[in-house]
Each structure stands twice: as structure tokens, then as C-alpha cells.
Scaffold this motif. Structure first.
Motif, PDB file in Angstrom:
ATOM      1  N   ILE A   1       0.830  -1.200   0.000  1.00 38.59           N
ATOM      2  CA  ILE A   1       0.000   0.000   0.000  1.00 38.59           C
ATOM      3  C   ILE A   1       0.866   1.252   0.000  1.00 38.59           C
ATOM      4  CG2 ILE A   1      -1.621   1.358   1.391  1.00 38.59           C
ATOM      5  CD1 ILE A   1      -2.959  -1.299   2.150  1.00 38.59           C
ATOM      6  N   GLU A   2       1.938   1.250   0.764  1.00 39.97           N
ATOM      7  CA  GLU A   2       2.833   2.415   0.782  1.00 39.97           C
ATOM      8  C   GLU A   2       3.410   2.677  -0.608  1.00 39.97           C
ATOM      9  OE1 GLU A   2       5.619   1.356   3.835  1.00 39.97           O
ATOM     10  OE2 GLU A   2       4.436   2.327   5.413  1.00 39.97           O
ATOM     11  N   ARG A   3       3.843   1.600  -1.291  1.00 40.01           N
ATOM     12  CA  ARG A   3       4.376   1.761  -2.655  1.00 40.01           C
ATOM     13  C   ARG A   3       3.293   2.272  -3.604  1.00 40.01           C
ATOM     14  NH1 ARG A   3       7.098  -3.102  -1.453  1.00 40.01           N
ATOM     15  NH2 ARG A   3       5.551  -4.294  -2.605  1.00 40.01           N
ATOM     16  N   PHE A   4       2.077   1.740  -3.436  1.00 42.67           N
ATOM     17  CA  PHE A   4       0.972   2.170  -4.286  1.00 42.67           C
ATOM     18  C   PHE A   4       0.667   3.650  -4.082  1.00 42.67           C
ATOM     19  CE2 PHE A   4      -3.594   2.412  -5.364  1.00 42.67           C
ATOM     20  CZ  PHE A   4      -3.508   1.994  -6.673  1.00 42.67           C
ATOM     21  N   VAL A   5       0.669   4.106  -2.849  1.00 41.95           N
ATOM     22  CA  VAL A   5       0.422   5.517  -2.545  1.00 41.95           C
ATOM     23  C   VAL A   5       1.534   6.375  -3.136  1.00 41.95           C
ATOM     24  CG1 VAL A   5       0.285   7.239  -0.692  1.00 41.95           C
ATOM     25  CG2 VAL A   5      -0.960   5.081  -0.478  1.00 41.95           C
ATOM     26  N   GLU A   6       2.771   5.939  -2.989  1.00 37.47           N
ATOM     27  CA  GLU A   6       3.894   6.685  -3.569  1.00 37.47           C
ATOM     28  C   GLU A   6       3.754   6.783  -5.085  1.00 37.47           C
ATOM     29  OE1 GLU A   6       7.655   5.044  -2.326  1.00 37.47           O
ATOM     30  OE2 GLU A   6       7.143   5.240  -0.213  1.00 37.47           O
TER      31      GLU A   6
ATOM     32  N   MET B   1      -2.301   8.927 -13.137  1.00 41.42           N
ATOM     33  CA  MET B   1      -3.236   8.065 -12.406  1.00 41.42           C
ATOM     34  C   MET B   1      -4.378   8.899 -11.848  1.00 41.42           C
ATOM     35  SD  MET B   1      -2.724   5.477  -9.145  1.00 41.42           S
ATOM     36  CE  MET B   1      -1.524   4.419  -9.910  1.00 41.42           C
ATOM     37  N   LYS B   2      -5.579   8.412 -12.084  1.00 42.54           N
ATOM     38  CA  LYS B   2      -6.771   9.116 -11.624  1.00 42.54           C
ATOM     39  C   LYS B   2      -7.158   8.619 -10.234  1.00 42.54           C
ATOM     40  CE  LYS B   2      -8.404  10.063 -16.157  1.00 42.54           C
ATOM     41  NZ  LYS B   2      -8.287   9.454 -17.351  1.00 42.54           N
ATOM     42  N   ILE B   3      -7.948   9.428  -9.545  1.00 40.67           N
ATOM     43  CA  ILE B   3      -8.352   9.085  -8.180  1.00 40.67           C
ATOM     44  C   ILE B   3      -9.151   7.780  -8.159  1.00 40.67           C
ATOM     45  CG2 ILE B   3     -10.468  10.471  -8.192  1.00 40.67           C
ATOM     46  CD1 ILE B   3      -8.115  10.168  -5.200  1.00 40.67           C
ATOM     47  N   GLY B   4      -9.946   7.528  -9.181  1.00 45.94           N
ATOM     48  CA  GLY B   4     -10.718   6.284  -9.253  1.00 45.94           C
ATOM     49  C   GLY B   4      -9.818   5.064  -9.300  1.00 45.94           C
ATOM     50  N   GLU B   5      -8.739   5.151 -10.057  1.00 44.75           N
ATOM     51  CA  GLU B   5      -7.774   4.049 -10.124  1.00 44.75           C
ATOM     52  C   GLU B   5      -7.115   3.833  -8.767  1.00 44.75           C
ATOM     53  OE1 GLU B   5      -6.108   4.357 -14.655  1.00 44.75           O
ATOM     54  OE2 GLU B   5      -5.523   5.932 -13.237  1.00 44.75           O
ATOM     55  N   PHE B   6      -6.858   4.932  -8.093  1.00 39.10           N
ATOM     56  CA  PHE B   6      -6.260   4.863  -6.760  1.00 39.10           C
ATOM     57  C   PHE B   6      -7.196   4.153  -5.785  1.00 39.10           C
ATOM     58  CE2 PHE B   6      -5.556   7.040  -2.605  1.00 39.10           C
ATOM     59  CZ  PHE B   6      -4.275   6.572  -2.363  1.00 39.10           C
ATOM     60  N   VAL B   7      -8.467   4.529  -5.798  1.00 42.00           N
ATOM     61  CA  VAL B   7      -9.455   3.921  -4.902  1.00 42.00           C
ATOM     62  C   VAL B   7      -9.618   2.435  -5.214  1.00 42.00           C
ATOM     63  CG1 VAL B   7     -11.900   3.913  -4.260  1.00 42.00           C
ATOM     64  CG2 VAL B   7     -10.672   6.092  -4.486  1.00 42.00           C
ATOM     65  N   LEU B   8      -9.772   2.095  -6.493  1.00 43.24           N
ATOM     66  CA  LEU B   8      -9.944   0.695  -6.881  1.00 43.24           C
ATOM     67  C   LEU B   8      -8.701  -0.126  -6.558  1.00 43.24           C
ATOM     68  CD1 LEU B   8     -11.842   1.072 -10.259  1.00 43.24           C
ATOM     69  CD2 LEU B   8     -12.774   0.366  -8.043  1.00 43.24           C
ATOM     70  N   GLY B   9      -7.539   0.471  -6.653  1.00 46.90           N
ATOM     71  CA  GLY B   9      -6.297  -0.224  -6.309  1.00 46.90           C
ATOM     72  C   GLY B   9      -6.264  -0.612  -4.841  1.00 46.90           C
ATOM     73  N   HIS B  10      -6.726   0.281  -3.993  1.00 49.11           N
ATOM     74  CA  HIS B  10      -6.790  -0.031  -2.560  1.00 49.11           C
ATOM     75  C   HIS B  10      -7.802  -1.129  -2.291  1.00 49.11           C
ATOM     76  CE1 HIS B  10      -4.067   2.569  -0.408  1.00 49.11           C
ATOM     77  NE2 HIS B  10      -4.349   3.539  -1.242  1.00 49.11           N
ATOM     78  N   GLU B  11      -8.910  -1.118  -3.009  1.00 47.94           N
ATOM     79  CA  GLU B  11      -9.925  -2.155  -2.821  1.00 47.94           C
ATOM     80  C   GLU B  11      -9.343  -3.532  -3.136  1.00 47.94           C
ATOM     81  OE1 GLU B  11     -13.319  -3.952  -1.702  1.00 47.94           O
ATOM     82  OE2 GLU B  11     -12.804  -1.849  -1.420  1.00 47.94           O
ATOM     83  N   LYS B  12      -8.464  -3.599  -4.118  1.00 47.40           N
ATOM     84  CA  LYS B  12      -7.822  -4.880  -4.468  1.00 47.40           C
ATOM     85  C   LYS B  12      -7.046  -5.428  -3.267  1.00 47.40           C
ATOM     86  CE  LYS B  12      -4.219  -6.776  -7.381  1.00 47.40           C
ATOM     87  NZ  LYS B  12      -3.132  -6.482  -8.294  1.00 47.40           N
ATOM     88  N   PHE B  13      -6.282  -4.589  -2.607  1.00 46.86           N
ATOM     89  CA  PHE B  13      -5.509  -5.033  -1.444  1.00 46.86           C
ATOM     90  C   PHE B  13      -6.426  -5.533  -0.326  1.00 46.86           C
ATOM     91  CE2 PHE B  13      -2.474  -1.774  -3.185  1.00 46.86           C
ATOM     92  CZ  PHE B  13      -1.558  -2.707  -3.654  1.00 46.86           C
TER      93      PHE B  13
ATOM     94  N   LEU C   1      -6.789  -9.341   1.445  1.00 51.57           N
ATOM     95  CA  LEU C   1      -6.752  -9.571   2.891  1.00 51.57           C
ATOM     96  C   LEU C   1      -7.986 -10.347   3.342  1.00 51.57           C
ATOM     97  CD1 LEU C   1      -5.573  -9.182   5.725  1.00 51.57           C
ATOM     98  CD2 LEU C   1      -6.800  -6.994   5.810  1.00 51.57           C
ATOM     99  N   LYS C   2      -9.158  -9.967   2.846  1.00 47.80           N
ATOM    100  CA  LYS C   2     -10.386 -10.671   3.219  1.00 47.80           C
ATOM    101  C   LYS C   2     -10.307 -12.141   2.816  1.00 47.80           C
ATOM    102  CE  LYS C   2     -13.042  -7.292   1.432  1.00 47.80           C
ATOM    103  NZ  LYS C   2     -14.263  -6.668   0.903  1.00 47.80           N
ATOM    104  N   ARG C   3      -9.820 -12.421   1.626  1.00 49.65           N
ATOM    105  CA  ARG C   3      -9.698 -13.816   1.167  1.00 49.65           C
ATOM    106  C   ARG C   3      -8.749 -14.600   2.058  1.00 49.65           C
ATOM    107  NH1 ARG C   3      -9.852 -11.517  -4.101  1.00 49.65           N
ATOM    108  NH2 ARG C   3      -7.605 -11.443  -4.145  1.00 49.65           N
ATOM    109  N   GLU C   4      -7.646 -13.998   2.433  1.00 49.92           N
ATOM    110  CA  GLU C   4      -6.680 -14.679   3.299  1.00 49.92           C
ATOM    111  C   GLU C   4      -7.284 -14.987   4.668  1.00 49.92           C
ATOM    112  OE1 GLU C   4      -3.091 -12.383   3.561  1.00 49.92           O
ATOM    113  OE2 GLU C   4      -2.759 -12.449   1.400  1.00 49.92           O
ATOM    114  N   ILE C   5      -8.003 -14.029   5.239  1.00 51.12           N
ATOM    115  CA  ILE C   5      -8.607 -14.235   6.558  1.00 51.12           C
ATOM    116  C   ILE C   5      -9.675 -15.318   6.491  1.00 51.12           C
ATOM    117  CG2 ILE C   5     -10.067 -13.163   8.323  1.00 51.12           C
ATOM    118  CD1 ILE C   5      -8.468 -10.571   7.814  1.00 51.12           C
ATOM    119  N   ILE C   6     -10.516 -15.291   5.467  1.00 51.81           N
ATOM    120  CA  ILE C   6     -11.563 -16.302   5.319  1.00 51.81           C
ATOM    121  C   ILE C   6     -10.955 -17.685   5.137  1.00 51.81           C
ATOM    122  CG2 ILE C   6     -13.407 -17.119   3.779  1.00 51.81           C
ATOM    123  CD1 ILE C   6     -14.069 -14.087   3.361  1.00 51.81           C
ATOM    124  N   ALA C   7      -9.956 -17.792   4.273  1.00 51.76           N
ATOM    125  CA  ALA C   7      -9.320 -19.097   4.032  1.00 51.76           C
ATOM    126  C   ALA C   7      -8.688 -19.627   5.311  1.00 51.76           C
ATOM    127  CB  ALA C   7      -8.272 -18.975   2.929  1.00 51.76           C
TER     128      ALA C   7
END
Length: 65
Positions: free
Chosen positions: A16-21, A29-41, A45-51
Motif C-alpha cells: 500500500i505504501e508503494r501504491f500511494v507513492e 493516475m486518476k483518483i478512481g484508479e487509486f481507490v480501486l487499487g486499494h480495494e484490491k488489497f 486480505l479478506k480472502r486470506e482471513i476467510i481461508a
């Protein structure tokens, strides 16, 4: 679940730090791409916790009599 949280802290935060940088330094890069990129991370995490939770439940059942 502890493992997932530790993994996320060690590796996810760095991603996330690299992505923000990249967002700050990339004028195209547009703000929408930034928001969607964070959603991917967060989805990763949700998949890892569920698994990990399901694997833990499975282990409890296997070890029970």
C-alpha cells in the motif's frame, strides 16, 4: 487468523505504501484508479482471513473425536 494479520502488516502495508507513492508521483493516475487499487488489497486480505478461518475450523473438526 493471527498469521494473516501478521502477513498483512509485514507485506500488505508495504504494498500500500508503494501504491500511494506511485499515485503521488504518477500524474496520469486518476483518483478512481487509486481507490480501486486499494480495494484490491483489501479483497486479498479478506480472502486470506476467510481461508485461514475455514482451515482452522477444518483442523478443529479433524482433531475432534
Amino acid at each position: 487468523m493471527q498469521t494473516s494479520i501478521q502477513q498483512y502488516t509485514e507485506f500488505g502495508i508495504k504494498k500500500i505504501e508503494r501504491f500511494v507513492e506511485n499515485f503521488i508521483n504518477d500524474e496520469t493516475m486518476k483518483i478512481g484508479e487509486f481507490v480501486l487499487g486499494h480495494e484490491k488489497f483489501l479483497q486479498e486480505l479478506k480472502r486470506e482471513i476467510i481461508a485461514e478461518t475455514i482451515e482452522g475450523i477444518d483442523e478443529v473438526y479433524r482433531n475432534s473425536k
